[in-house]
Design an enzyme around this catalytic site. Structure first.
Site, PDB file in Angstrom:
ATOM      1  N   ASN A   1     -24.472  12.057   2.755  1.00  0.00           N
ATOM      2  CA  ASN A   1     -23.999  11.843   4.142  1.00  0.00           C
ATOM      3  C   ASN A   1     -22.487  12.011   4.278  1.00  0.00           C
ATOM      4  O   ASN A   1     -21.784  11.140   4.767  1.00  0.00           O
ATOM      5  CB  ASN A   1     -24.450  10.470   4.665  1.00  0.00           C
ATOM      6  CG  ASN A   1     -23.862   9.310   3.889  1.00  0.00           C
ATOM      7  OD1 ASN A   1     -23.456   9.470   2.738  1.00  0.00           O
ATOM      8  ND2 ASN A   1     -23.809   8.148   4.517  1.00  0.00           N
TER       9      ASN A   1
ATOM     10  N   ASP B   1     -29.797   9.054   3.036  1.00  0.00           N
ATOM     11  CA  ASP B   1     -29.253   7.688   3.006  1.00  0.00           C
ATOM     12  C   ASP B   1     -28.194   7.451   4.077  1.00  0.00           C
ATOM     13  O   ASP B   1     -27.339   8.293   4.338  1.00  0.00           O
ATOM     14  CB  ASP B   1     -28.656   7.352   1.652  1.00  0.00           C
ATOM     15  CG  ASP B   1     -28.162   5.916   1.641  1.00  0.00           C
ATOM     16  OD1 ASP B   1     -28.985   5.033   1.862  1.00  0.00           O
ATOM     17  OD2 ASP B   1     -26.955   5.701   1.469  1.00  0.00           O
TER      18      ASP B   1
ATOM     19  N   HIS C   1     -31.641   0.679  -2.408  1.00  0.00           N
ATOM     20  CA  HIS C   1     -31.186  -0.687  -2.085  1.00  0.00           C
ATOM     21  C   HIS C   1     -32.247  -1.608  -1.477  1.00  0.00           C
ATOM     22  O   HIS C   1     -32.127  -2.043  -0.331  1.00  0.00           O
ATOM     23  CB  HIS C   1     -29.938  -0.660  -1.201  1.00  0.00           C
ATOM     24  CG  HIS C   1     -29.914   0.368  -0.101  1.00  0.00           C
ATOM     25  ND1 HIS C   1     -30.971   0.561   0.762  1.00  0.00           N
ATOM     26  CD2 HIS C   1     -28.953   1.251   0.279  1.00  0.00           C
ATOM     27  CE1 HIS C   1     -30.657   1.517   1.616  1.00  0.00           C
ATOM     28  NE2 HIS C   1     -29.446   1.965   1.339  1.00  0.00           N
TER      29      HIS C   1
ATOM     30  N   ASN D   1     -25.278  -2.337   4.975  1.00  0.00           N
ATOM     31  CA  ASN D   1     -26.590  -1.888   5.428  1.00  0.00           C
ATOM     32  C   ASN D   1     -27.404  -1.379   4.242  1.00  0.00           C
ATOM     33  O   ASN D   1     -26.998  -0.399   3.622  1.00  0.00           O
ATOM     34  CB  ASN D   1     -26.407  -0.765   6.453  1.00  0.00           C
ATOM     35  CG  ASN D   1     -27.721  -0.240   6.992  1.00  0.00           C
ATOM     36  OD1 ASN D   1     -28.785  -0.738   6.654  1.00  0.00           O
ATOM     37  ND2 ASN D   1     -27.640   0.786   7.837  1.00  0.00           N
TER      38      ASN D   1
ATOM     39  N   ASP E   1     -24.468   1.527  -4.411  1.00  0.00           N
ATOM     40  CA  ASP E   1     -24.206   1.816  -2.988  1.00  0.00           C
ATOM     41  C   ASP E   1     -22.708   1.682  -2.688  1.00  0.00           C
ATOM     42  O   ASP E   1     -22.319   1.202  -1.613  1.00  0.00           O
ATOM     43  CB  ASP E   1     -25.051   0.924  -2.066  1.00  0.00           C
ATOM     44  CG  ASP E   1     -25.117   1.461  -0.629  1.00  0.00           C
ATOM     45  OD1 ASP E   1     -24.563   2.553  -0.353  1.00  0.00           O
ATOM     46  OD2 ASP E   1     -25.707   0.776   0.222  1.00  0.00           O
TER      47      ASP E   1
ATOM     48  N   HIS F   1     -14.379   2.489   2.520  1.00  0.00           N
ATOM     49  CA  HIS F   1     -13.957   2.708   3.907  1.00  0.00           C
ATOM     50  C   HIS F   1     -12.455   2.491   4.034  1.00  0.00           C
ATOM     51  O   HIS F   1     -11.909   1.543   3.460  1.00  0.00           O
ATOM     52  CB  HIS F   1     -14.669   1.747   4.865  1.00  0.00           C
ATOM     53  CG  HIS F   1     -16.100   2.089   5.080  1.00  0.00           C
ATOM     54  ND1 HIS F   1     -16.504   3.244   5.717  1.00  0.00           N
ATOM     55  CD2 HIS F   1     -17.236   1.433   4.744  1.00  0.00           C
ATOM     56  CE1 HIS F   1     -17.829   3.277   5.752  1.00  0.00           C
ATOM     57  NE2 HIS F   1     -18.297   2.194   5.154  1.00  0.00           N
TER      58      HIS F   1
ATOM     59  N   PHE G   1     -20.116  -0.129   8.064  1.00  0.00           N
ATOM     60  CA  PHE G   1     -20.977  -0.762   7.071  1.00  0.00           C
ATOM     61  C   PHE G   1     -20.562  -0.346   5.670  1.00  0.00           C
ATOM     62  O   PHE G   1     -20.316   0.831   5.434  1.00  0.00           O
ATOM     63  CB  PHE G   1     -22.427  -0.297   7.257  1.00  0.00           C
ATOM     64  CG  PHE G   1     -23.080  -0.799   8.495  1.00  0.00           C
ATOM     65  CD1 PHE G   1     -23.579  -2.086   8.540  1.00  0.00           C
ATOM     66  CD2 PHE G   1     -23.212   0.015   9.609  1.00  0.00           C
ATOM     67  CE1 PHE G   1     -24.218  -2.553   9.676  1.00  0.00           C
ATOM     68  CE2 PHE G   1     -23.845  -0.447  10.747  1.00  0.00           C
ATOM     69  CZ  PHE G   1     -24.343  -1.735  10.791  1.00  0.00           C
ATOM     70  N   GLY G   2     -20.557  -1.293   4.728  1.00  0.00           N
ATOM     71  CA  GLY G   2     -20.420  -0.887   3.331  1.00  0.00           C
ATOM     72  C   GLY G   2     -19.394  -1.665   2.557  1.00  0.00           C
ATOM     73  O   GLY G   2     -18.492  -2.288   3.119  1.00  0.00           O
TER      74      GLY G   2
HETATM   75 ZN   LIG Z   1     -28.586   3.322   2.474  1.00  0.00          ZN
END
Ligand SMILES: [Zn+2]
Length: 432
Positions: free
Chosen positions: A91, A151, A232, A278, A305, A309, A323-324
């Site tokens: 992604n 993902d 995950h 997420n 994961d 950011h 998210f993350g």
């Molecule tokens: Zn994911």
């Protein structure tokens, strides 16, 4: 010129102690070894040697968000964390959905030279969820893509998921699913749906949104005779579905992240976006079920994961923040703290869930190999007695969204070797 390193007195898998001679990229000798001329000596007294770690789920952000991470900086973070191979999620911007895009990620990984970077291919073009991406071309490219995932988004359409599973079966590939039914988890959802989300006034994701997709996908895997991988896993219900599917012999594997093994949804009480991830952090009952499932083999692997950011994407009101969380540099210390110190797992089992099994899932022949003579010299040396107070400013990642900041974790990575060449020594990168 060949490089020779003698690792003196390491405890292999936390068990027997031996010297390891690394020469020409392989483990040339194991035992009591006298120092060859010109060899580098690494004193491993008190250290545990494991095969180099393999991460099935890394976000490296290049191309598109090089302000958050690049393939080079993400490779540095991986090496510092003890990894010798990572799978880079698709992604990015543009999405890795063509052979050309996959080869570019692969080539940038090679140029960085710190870990093997294997691109994950998108399942659908542009992560759109409708048309299959160039799965076969990506597999036949020099990137040899074998893992496919949208993902960040669920492949929600059962027909598309079925076709993807049928397609990758032809070459032994696997589809890694971000399981989350969009009709049960709204577009504004940002945390676990439960009593706390109600009190905080935050729209939540129910665990069932994950579980119904995992249940559907294992049935599709059974129907197609293909392989599905659950990215995950985060709920006790998912664990139940996995246990049932495996009891039927369905080809399903699953990963859990370090943060889902330790952090709970209670942390959201302060609205700190650092803990926004997420799938979301879940209650303690789910965390306990995930730990037990990892220990008994129902969950096959730990995957980070790692989701870097930039500050300006995280420093927002909770509902608006990205998210993350970061994960590569701290995964092993978290697993050591949660699973080894507690007696739930041995170091040999850590090697299974963080190296050999993820390598097997991704079809990486030269990674995750046992510490034996003739095997590639991909290994990590761990100090099991170290305690580490995590300082996000010491990260080699470009980003700072580290949920472990200020926490004390057990064990630390002292050295990492990629095909016999040290990428990390004394806990530091060998090159800046
Ligand atoms: Zn994911």
């Amino acid at each position: 010129m060949s490089e020779t390193t003698l690792v003196k007195g390491a405890s292999l898998y936390g068990d027997r102690t031996a010297d390891l001679l690394l020469r020409d990229g392989v483990i040339a000798e194991i035992g009591s070894i006298s120092t060859p001329d010109g060899a580098r000596i690494v004193d491993a007294d008190g250290l545990i040697a494991l095969p180099g770690l393999v991460d099935l789920h890394t976000h490296l952000r290049e191309p598109g968000r090089e302000d958050a991470e690049t393939i080079l900086t993400g490779s540095r973070a991986a090496a510092v964390g003890g990894y010798t191979a990572v799978l880079a999620m698709a992604n990015t911007s543009p999405v890795t959905d063509t052979a050309e895009a996959a080869e570019r990620v692969h080539d940038l990984g090679r140029a960085a030279g710190l870990v093997d970077v294997h691109p994950v291919g998108a399942v659908t073009g542009g992560l759109g969820g409708e048309e299959l991406a160039e799965l076969g071309l990506m597999h036949r490219s020099r990137a040899r893509v074998s893992v496919f995932s949208d993902d960040g988004r669920c492949v929600a359409d059962a027909r598309v998921m079925r076709r993807a599973l049928e397609y990758v079966k032809a070459f032994g590939g696997v589809v890694s699913q971000h399981a989350q039914d969009p009709s049960l988890a709204g577009p504004t959802s940002c945390c676990h749906e439960g009593e706390l989300s109600g009190r905080l006034g935050l729209p939540g994701w129910p665990g069932i949104a994950e579980e119904v997709v995992v249940a559907r996908d294992v049935m599709l895997a059974r129907h197609t005779g293909s392989r599905v991988h659950v990215a995950h896993a985060s709920t006790a219900g998912t664990v139940e579905v996995l246990r049932w599917a495996k009891s039927l012999g369905i080809e399903v594997t699953a990963e859990v992240t370090p943060h889902h093994l330790l952090l709970t949804t209670d942390l959201l009480a302060g609205y700190d976006p650092t803990y926004k991830v997420n799938p979301p952090l879940r209650p303690q009952e789910d965390v306990d079920a995930l730990r037990a499932a990892l220990a008994d083999g129902t969950i096959d692997a730990v995957a980070t994961d790692h989701a870097p950011h930039a500050r300006h994407d995280k420093e927002h009101a909770f509902v608006d923040a990205a998210f993350g969380m970061l994960g590569l540099e701290t995964a092993l210390p978290v697993v050591a703290s949660v699973m080894v110190s507690s007696g739930l797992m041995t170091w040999a089992e850590v090697a299974r869930v963080m190296s050999s099994t993820p390598a097997a899932i991704a079809g990486l022949g030269s990674q995750g190999r046992p510490l034996e003579v003739g095997q590639p010299a991909n290994l990590v040396l761990v100090d099991p007695a170290a305690t580490l107070v995590v300082d996000r400013e010491r990260s080699v990642s470009l980003s700072r969204n580290n949920p472990w900041h200020g926490r004390t974790l057990g064990a630390s990575v002292v050295a990492t070797f990629l095909r016999g060449r040290p990428t990390v020594l004394g806990g530091e990168l060998t090159e800046p």
